[in-house]
Write a protein that holds these residues in place. Structure first.
Motif, PDB file in Angstrom:
ATOM      1  N   ALA A  77      -4.344  72.251 -35.627  1.00  8.69           N
ATOM      2  CA  ALA A  77      -5.122  71.028 -35.745  1.00  8.69           C
ATOM      3  C   ALA A  77      -6.201  71.147 -36.821  1.00  8.69           C
ATOM      4  O   ALA A  77      -6.601  70.152 -37.414  1.00  8.69           O
ATOM      5  CB  ALA A  77      -5.764  70.710 -34.397  1.00  8.69           C
ATOM      6  N   ALA A  78      -6.665  72.372 -37.088  1.00  6.26           N
ATOM      7  CA  ALA A  78      -7.789  72.551 -38.010  1.00  6.26           C
ATOM      8  C   ALA A  78      -7.356  72.933 -39.417  1.00  6.26           C
ATOM      9  O   ALA A  78      -8.192  73.197 -40.267  1.00  6.26           O
ATOM     10  CB  ALA A  78      -8.726  73.622 -37.452  1.00  6.26           C
ATOM     11  N   SER A  79      -6.074  73.000 -39.685  1.00  8.15           N
ATOM     12  CA  SER A  79      -5.646  73.409 -41.019  1.00  8.15           C
ATOM     13  C   SER A  79      -4.905  72.264 -41.716  1.00  8.15           C
ATOM     14  O   SER A  79      -4.381  71.358 -41.074  1.00  8.15           O
ATOM     15  CB  SER A  79      -4.731  74.635 -40.934  1.00  8.15           C
ATOM     16  N   SER A  80      -4.861  72.347 -43.058  1.00  8.52           N
ATOM     17  CA  SER A  80      -4.195  71.286 -43.826  1.00  8.52           C
ATOM     18  C   SER A  80      -2.676  71.387 -43.774  1.00  8.52           C
ATOM     19  O   SER A  80      -1.987  70.607 -44.425  1.00  8.52           O
ATOM     20  CB  SER A  80      -4.687  71.309 -45.278  1.00  8.52           C
ATOM     21  N   VAL A  81      -2.150  72.342 -42.993  1.00  6.78           N
ATOM     22  CA  VAL A  81      -0.699  72.382 -42.739  1.00  6.78           C
ATOM     23  C   VAL A  81      -0.271  71.064 -42.093  1.00  6.78           C
ATOM     24  O   VAL A  81       0.803  70.534 -42.360  1.00  6.78           O
ATOM     25  CB  VAL A  81      -0.341  73.600 -41.843  1.00  6.78           C
ATOM     26  N   THR A  82      -1.156  70.493 -41.269  1.00  7.67           N
ATOM     27  CA  THR A  82      -0.834  69.210 -40.616  1.00  7.67           C
ATOM     28  C   THR A  82      -0.745  68.078 -41.644  1.00  7.67           C
ATOM     29  O   THR A  82      -0.160  67.048 -41.370  1.00  7.67           O
ATOM     30  CB  THR A  82      -1.897  68.822 -39.565  1.00  7.67           C
ATOM     31  N   LYS A  83      -1.331  68.285 -42.847  1.00  9.19           N
ATOM     32  CA  LYS A  83      -1.235  67.264 -43.903  1.00  9.19           C
ATOM     33  C   LYS A  83      -0.080  67.570 -44.851  1.00  9.19           C
ATOM     34  O   LYS A  83       0.047  66.974 -45.908  1.00  9.19           O
ATOM     35  CB  LYS A  83      -2.552  67.208 -44.692  1.00  9.19           C
ATOM     36  N   GLY A  84       0.715  68.575 -44.497  1.00  7.61           N
ATOM     37  CA  GLY A  84       1.904  68.874 -45.290  1.00  7.61           C
ATOM     38  C   GLY A  84       1.757  70.044 -46.240  1.00  7.61           C
ATOM     39  O   GLY A  84       2.681  70.354 -46.992  1.00  7.61           O
ATOM     40  N   GLU A  85       0.605  70.716 -46.240  1.00  9.54           N
ATOM     41  CA  GLU A  85       0.445  71.870 -47.133  1.00  9.54           C
ATOM     42  C   GLU A  85       1.381  72.992 -46.680  1.00  9.54           C
ATOM     43  O   GLU A  85       1.521  73.251 -45.475  1.00  9.54           O
ATOM     44  CB  GLU A  85      -1.014  72.358 -47.106  1.00  9.54           C
ATOM     45  N   LEU A  87       2.901  76.856 -46.095  1.00  6.05           N
ATOM     46  CA  LEU A  87       2.272  78.095 -45.635  1.00  6.05           C
ATOM     47  C   LEU A  87       1.833  78.927 -46.843  1.00  6.05           C
ATOM     48  O   LEU A  87       0.741  79.500 -46.846  1.00  6.05           O
ATOM     49  CB  LEU A  87       3.255  78.878 -44.755  1.00  6.05           C
ATOM     50  N   TYR A  88       2.681  78.966 -47.878  1.00  2.00           N
ATOM     51  CA  TYR A  88       2.314  79.736 -49.075  1.00  2.00           C
ATOM     52  C   TYR A  88       1.016  79.205 -49.676  1.00  2.00           C
ATOM     53  O   TYR A  88       0.102  79.972 -49.995  1.00  2.00           O
ATOM     54  CB  TYR A  88       3.445  79.694 -50.120  1.00  2.00           C
ATOM     55  N   ASP A  89       0.908  77.882 -49.833  1.00  2.02           N
ATOM     56  CA  ASP A  89      -0.307  77.314 -50.441  1.00  2.02           C
ATOM     57  C   ASP A  89      -1.525  77.549 -49.551  1.00  2.02           C
ATOM     58  O   ASP A  89      -2.632  77.756 -50.053  1.00  2.02           O
ATOM     59  CB  ASP A  89      -0.122  75.821 -50.728  1.00  2.02           C
ATOM     60  N   THR A  90      -1.323  77.534 -48.245  1.00  2.00           N
ATOM     61  CA  THR A  90      -2.433  77.823 -47.328  1.00  2.00           C
ATOM     62  C   THR A  90      -2.903  79.264 -47.529  1.00  2.00           C
ATOM     63  O   THR A  90      -4.104  79.528 -47.639  1.00  2.00           O
ATOM     64  CB  THR A  90      -1.975  77.609 -45.862  1.00  2.00           C
ATOM     65  N   LEU A  91      -1.944  80.203 -47.597  1.00  2.00           N
ATOM     66  CA  LEU A  91      -2.310  81.608 -47.782  1.00  2.00           C
ATOM     67  C   LEU A  91      -2.915  81.845 -49.166  1.00  2.00           C
ATOM     68  O   LEU A  91      -3.858  82.620 -49.323  1.00  2.00           O
ATOM     69  CB  LEU A  91      -1.080  82.502 -47.562  1.00  2.00           C
ATOM     70  N   LYS A  92      -2.396  81.143 -50.191  1.00  2.00           N
ATOM     71  CA  LYS A  92      -2.941  81.265 -51.552  1.00  2.00           C
ATOM     72  C   LYS A  92      -4.388  80.766 -51.563  1.00  2.00           C
ATOM     73  O   LYS A  92      -5.254  81.327 -52.252  1.00  2.00           O
ATOM     74  CB  LYS A  92      -2.063  80.449 -52.514  1.00  2.00           C
ATOM     75  N   THR A  93      -4.652  79.716 -50.778  1.00  2.00           N
ATOM     76  CA  THR A  93      -6.018  79.189 -50.671  1.00  2.00           C
ATOM     77  C   THR A  93      -6.932  80.235 -50.038  1.00  2.00           C
ATOM     78  O   THR A  93      -8.037  80.489 -50.533  1.00  2.00           O
ATOM     79  CB  THR A  93      -6.016  77.897 -49.816  1.00  2.00           C
ATOM     80  N   LEU A  94      -6.469  80.846 -48.961  1.00  2.00           N
ATOM     81  CA  LEU A  94      -7.283  81.872 -48.291  1.00  2.00           C
ATOM     82  C   LEU A  94      -7.569  83.026 -49.246  1.00  2.00           C
ATOM     83  O   LEU A  94      -8.688  83.532 -49.315  1.00  2.00           O
ATOM     84  CB  LEU A  94      -6.567  82.371 -47.025  1.00  2.00           C
ATOM     85  N   GLU A  95      -6.542  83.425 -50.005  1.00  2.00           N
ATOM     86  CA  GLU A  95      -6.746  84.483 -51.002  1.00  2.00           C
ATOM     87  C   GLU A  95      -7.801  84.063 -52.030  1.00  2.00           C
ATOM     88  O   GLU A  95      -8.718  84.817 -52.353  1.00  2.00           O
ATOM     89  CB  GLU A  95      -5.416  84.768 -51.712  1.00  2.00           C
ATOM     90  N   SER A  96      -7.708  82.814 -52.499  1.00  2.00           N
ATOM     91  CA  SER A  96      -8.615  82.327 -53.553  1.00  2.00           C
ATOM     92  C   SER A  96     -10.069  82.318 -53.117  1.00  2.00           C
ATOM     93  O   SER A  96     -10.966  82.531 -53.929  1.00  2.00           O
ATOM     94  CB  SER A  96      -8.232  80.901 -53.972  1.00  2.00           C
ATOM     95  N   ILE A  97     -10.305  82.082 -51.811  1.00  2.00           N
ATOM     96  CA  ILE A  97     -11.698  81.990 -51.352  1.00  2.00           C
ATOM     97  C   ILE A  97     -12.225  83.344 -50.856  1.00  2.00           C
ATOM     98  O   ILE A  97     -13.331  83.429 -50.338  1.00  2.00           O
ATOM     99  CB  ILE A  97     -11.879  80.896 -50.273  1.00  2.00           C
ATOM    100  N   GLY A  98     -11.406  84.391 -50.999  1.00  2.00           N
ATOM    101  CA  GLY A  98     -11.929  85.734 -50.735  1.00  2.00           C
ATOM    102  C   GLY A  98     -11.498  86.380 -49.439  1.00  2.00           C
ATOM    103  O   GLY A  98     -12.091  87.377 -49.017  1.00  2.00           O
TER     104      GLY A  98
END
Ligand code: CP
Length: 298
Positions: A77-85, A87-98
């Motif tokens: 419910a709290a991640s943008s996966v629910t908006k269609g992002e 899994l790779y882009d979600t993990l790439k985002t986490l990597e980008s923010i440190g």
């Protein structure tokens, strides 16, 4: 703060040698006993749980905090996966923010292998659909090893919903690699073609096994609902069967337990049961895994 030597992941038990498994157990044991834990202060862990979890999510949180990490929690419910992002882009985002470590539970079998390409953070598979659940397997094996001290020649029966269980595949592989004899109990329609060892009845299992690993019926992965009617009598651990098990034998279950279905409710906290010991061991085993990942050892 120990340096990250090289990036590593834990996606499957198939990557771990016996030496590596035993080294993780020694680290977990040491972490249980020492008051001088390694510190990963300044490192960030993200727990991305896109399927429900009580044990894995909370024990990773405690393990990460005990090692001094800062922890982000993301669920469906709290991640943008629910908006269609993806899994790779979600993990790439986490990597980008440190973020240094991502612990991921999600429903698609095998997708994490694809995601690791091109990502600069460590990933732990915390359960992928009907695939694997390596840290559950490690804590199961640690609990067995704590009791028997060796896997050589140990008779282990894995009983239950093999087809939909990620724990069964991880454990069957690792137990055989470590020298145990593995047998299975299940309904014919829940057999798994990748698990080709001997299939026996629950009555045969209780007469011969040293460790009985029960599995939860994964109702959420059954397309046409699973009937639990008479399951306990036919395939589960009743009090009568438990009484026939050897004095030395133990009972495991990854939980959550369907009490009265896979196991008689009164046996969940019986003397042979290691079900809550497994949960306790899960914290130190996960600390050992995080430590190894942060050192680039896995
Ligand atoms: N055994 C296990 O994975 O439990 P959770 O689903 O509660 O994490």
């Amino acid at each position: 703060m120990p340096a990250i030597e090289s990036l590593s992941h834990l996606l499957s038990m198939k990557k771990l040698s016996n030496e590596r498994i035993m080294h993780l157990f020694a680290t977990a044991k040491h972490m249980e006993e020492t008051d001088r834990l390694p510190s990963y202060q300044g490192r960030f862990a993200a727990n991305l749980f896109l399927e429900p979890s009580t044990r894995t999510k909370s024990s990773f949180h405690i393990a990460e905090r005990r090692l001094g990490m800062d922890v982000l929690h993301l669920d469906d419910a709290a991640s943008s996966v629910t908006k269609g992002e993806s899994l790779y882009d979600t993990l790439k985002t986490l990597e980008s923010i440190g973020v240094d470590l991502a612990v991921v539970r999600q429903s698609e079998t095998g997708i994490l292998q694809e995601c690791t390409k091109g990502l600069n953070l460590s990933i732990v598979n915390a359960g992928d659909g009907c695939g694997e659940h390596p840290t559950q397997s490690l804590l199961d094996l640690y609990t067995i090893h704590e009791h028997f001290k060796s896997f050589k020649g140990l008779e282990v029966t894995i009983a239950g919903d093999l087809k939909h269980s990620r724990v069964a595949r991880s454990n069957a592989h690792a137990l055989k690699q470590l020298g145990a004899n593995v047998t299975f109990v299940t309904k014919p329609e829940w057999q798994d073609p990748t698990l080709t060892d001997q299939y026996i009845t629950m009555d045969e299992a209780v007469d011969r096994c040293d460790a009985l690993m029960l599995l939860r019926i994964q109702h959420e992965r059954h397309e046409q609902g699973a009937s639990v009617l008479s399951y306990l009598d036919q395939f589960g651990l009743t009090k009568e069967r438990e009484a026939r098990m050897g004095e030395h034998s133990i009972i495991l279950h990854p939980a959550p337990v369907n009490r009265g279905v896979e196991i008689d409710s009164d046996l969940v906290e019986s003397s042979k049961s290691r079900i809550f010991t497994q949960m306790k061991n899960g914290v130190t085993v996960r600390m050992a895994v995080i430590d190894a990942l942060m050192k680039g050892e896995l």
